[in-house]
Design a protein around this motif. Structure first.
Motif, short mmCIF file in Angstrom:
data_model
loop_
_atom_site.label_atom_id
_atom_site.label_comp_id
_atom_site.label_asym_id
_atom_site.label_seq_id
_atom_site.Cartn_x
_atom_site.Cartn_y
_atom_site.Cartn_z
N THR A 83 107.34 30.24 19.11
CA THR A 83 106.44 30.17 18.19
C THR A 83 105.71 31.21 17.78
O THR A 83 105.57 32.55 18.94
CB THR A 83 105.02 29.04 19.06
OG1 THR A 83 104.31 29.15 19.87
CG2 THR A 83 105.70 27.60 18.95
N ARG A 84 105.43 31.08 17.07
CA ARG A 84 104.70 32.29 16.25
C ARG A 84 102.89 32.61 17.23
O ARG A 84 103.30 33.82 17.55
CB ARG A 84 103.34 32.75 14.57
CG ARG A 84 103.16 33.64 14.05
CD ARG A 84 102.12 33.09 13.17
NE ARG A 84 100.87 32.84 13.66
CZ ARG A 84 99.67 33.44 14.80
NH1 ARG A 84 99.48 34.32 14.70
NH2 ARG A 84 98.69 32.49 14.53
N GLN A 85 102.07 31.53 17.81
CA GLN A 85 101.10 31.58 18.47
C GLN A 85 101.88 32.00 20.02
O GLN A 85 100.68 33.20 20.78
CB GLN A 85 100.73 30.39 18.67
CG GLN A 85 99.89 29.88 17.97
CD GLN A 85 100.94 29.13 16.62
OE1 GLN A 85 101.58 29.44 16.97
NE2 GLN A 85 99.76 28.66 15.43
N GLY A 86 102.80 31.52 19.98
CA GLY A 86 103.79 32.63 21.56
C GLY A 86 104.13 33.69 21.68
O GLY A 86 103.61 34.80 22.30
N TYR A 87 104.10 34.49 20.44
CA TYR A 87 104.94 35.57 19.97
C TYR A 87 103.37 36.41 19.26
O TYR A 87 103.07 37.75 20.70
CB TYR A 87 105.51 35.80 18.09
CG TYR A 87 105.17 37.32 18.15
CD1 TYR A 87 106.65 37.79 19.08
CD2 TYR A 87 103.83 37.82 17.66
CE1 TYR A 87 107.11 39.41 19.10
CE2 TYR A 87 105.06 39.61 16.95
CZ TYR A 87 105.94 40.22 17.68
OH TYR A 87 105.86 41.73 17.54
N ALA A 88 102.81 36.00 19.34
CA ALA A 88 100.57 36.79 19.26
C ALA A 88 100.21 36.93 20.05
O ALA A 88 99.82 38.00 20.75
CB ALA A 88 100.18 35.79 18.19
N LYS A 89 100.44 36.20 21.36
CA LYS A 89 99.86 35.96 22.61
C LYS A 89 100.46 37.30 23.54
O LYS A 89 100.15 38.31 23.88
CB LYS A 89 100.54 35.47 23.37
CG LYS A 89 99.82 34.76 22.81
CD LYS A 89 99.65 33.09 24.15
CE LYS A 89 98.42 32.01 24.15
NZ LYS A 89 98.89 30.36 24.71
N TYR A 90 102.16 38.43 22.97
CA TYR A 90 102.28 39.42 23.34
C TYR A 90 101.33 40.04 22.87
O TYR A 90 101.84 41.20 23.27
CB TYR A 90 104.03 39.44 22.88
CG TYR A 90 104.46 38.32 23.36
CD1 TYR A 90 105.02 37.78 24.86
CD2 TYR A 90 105.58 38.11 22.86
CE1 TYR A 90 105.84 36.95 24.96
CE2 TYR A 90 106.77 37.36 23.19
CZ TYR A 90 106.73 36.41 24.34
OH TYR A 90 107.49 35.80 25.37
N GLU A 91 101.57 40.53 21.24
CA GLU A 91 100.65 41.55 20.87
C GLU A 91 98.84 41.37 21.43
O GLU A 91 98.72 42.31 21.45
CB GLU A 91 100.82 41.83 19.83
CG GLU A 91 102.28 42.33 19.05
CD GLU A 91 102.29 42.18 16.95
OE1 GLU A 91 101.68 42.24 16.73
OE2 GLU A 91 103.69 42.35 16.43
N ASN A 92 98.56 40.58 21.60
CA ASN A 92 97.19 40.33 22.39
C ASN A 92 97.05 40.23 23.77
O ASN A 92 95.99 40.30 24.26
CB ASN A 92 97.10 39.11 21.31
CG ASN A 92 96.84 39.12 20.41
OD1 ASN A 92 96.15 39.37 19.60
ND2 ASN A 92 96.98 37.66 19.56
N GLU A 93 98.06 40.92 24.58
CA GLU A 93 97.90 40.63 25.68
C GLU A 93 97.50 40.05 26.91
O GLU A 93 97.12 40.07 27.87
CB GLU A 93 96.92 42.36 25.83
CG GLU A 93 98.14 43.39 25.46
CD GLU A 93 97.22 44.75 26.16
OE1 GLU A 93 96.27 44.65 26.78
OE2 GLU A 93 97.19 46.30 25.13
N GLU A 94 97.57 38.42 26.24
CA GLU A 94 97.37 37.98 26.78
C GLU A 94 98.94 36.96 27.60
O GLU A 94 98.96 36.33 28.36
CB GLU A 94 97.10 36.58 25.54
CG GLU A 94 96.06 36.68 25.33
CD GLU A 94 96.26 35.72 23.73
OE1 GLU A 94 96.10 34.97 24.27
OE2 GLU A 94 95.21 36.37 23.14
N SER A 95 99.75 37.36 27.16
CA SER A 95 101.50 37.14 28.47
C SER A 95 102.03 37.70 27.99
O SER A 95 102.03 39.07 27.04
CB SER A 95 101.35 35.32 27.68
OG SER A 95 102.13 35.81 26.62
#
Length: 181
Positions: free
Chosen positions: A28-40
């Motif tokens: 998901t886009r949200q899942g990918y965004a977590k990579y760029e936001n250092e959340e996962s």
């Protein structure tokens, strides 16, 4: 740089959205965004997909090296090794090596400036033939060539001359094709 920063820069350099990246990775886009936001952090397979997609090493993605690919890192290590060896050589030999490297650099740079890489393969082939001949002379199979037998020497010479001439012919052919286009 951290993984999240590197990932964001690579994505933006390719003018991709987070949705584009998510689709490519099958998340998901949200899942990918977590990579760029250092959340996962991505798992290894996802990390490999990202590295393959951007043609970079995993070490580069993780911020462990400034070299995008392993080839770049190996190249720089080779250059450092050559530099170390040069410092211990005789001036005459050092000058010959530096001039050879400089000539090769100018040849490659000229092709890149013209945005014409068609001759680079032929140049590579010529260098490869020369390296192969040098390696062959150090191996046992070269000892099978009777150095006192003129015919054996002529055959060996012909093999390498034909290979190098074929590469030179390709360079000339490319040159004329580019002029007529």
């Amino acid at each position: 740089m951290m993984f999240a920063q590197v990932l964001k820069i690579l994505r933006k350099n390719k003018n991709l959205t987070q949705s584009d990246m998510a689709n490519m990775l099958g998340i998901t886009r949200q899942g990918y965004a977590k990579y760029e936001n250092e959340e996962s952090q991505p798992d290894f397979n996802t990390l490999k997909k990202i590295a393959d997609y951007f043609d970079v090493s995993i070490d580069y993605l993780l911020g462990r090296t400034a070299f995008k690919t392993n080839d770049e890192e190996i190249f720089m290590e080779d250059i450092s090794e050559i530099f170390e060896k040069l410092s211990t050589m005789k001036k005459k030999d050092r000058k010959t090596i530096v001039n050879t490297i400089d000539a090769l650099y100018l040849l490659i740079n000229r092709q890149l400036n013209k945005q014409d890489t068609s001759n680079l393969k032929a140049i590579h082939d010529i260098i490869y033939d020369l390296m192969h001949f040098d390696n062959l002379t150090k191996k046992d199979e070269f000892k099978l060539v009777n150095l006192s037998n003129t015919i054996d020497l002529i055959d060996l010479s012909r093999t390498y001359k034909e290979s190098i001439n074929s590469s030179m012919d390709q360079i000339i052919k490319n040159k004329f094709q580019n002029r007529s286009s």
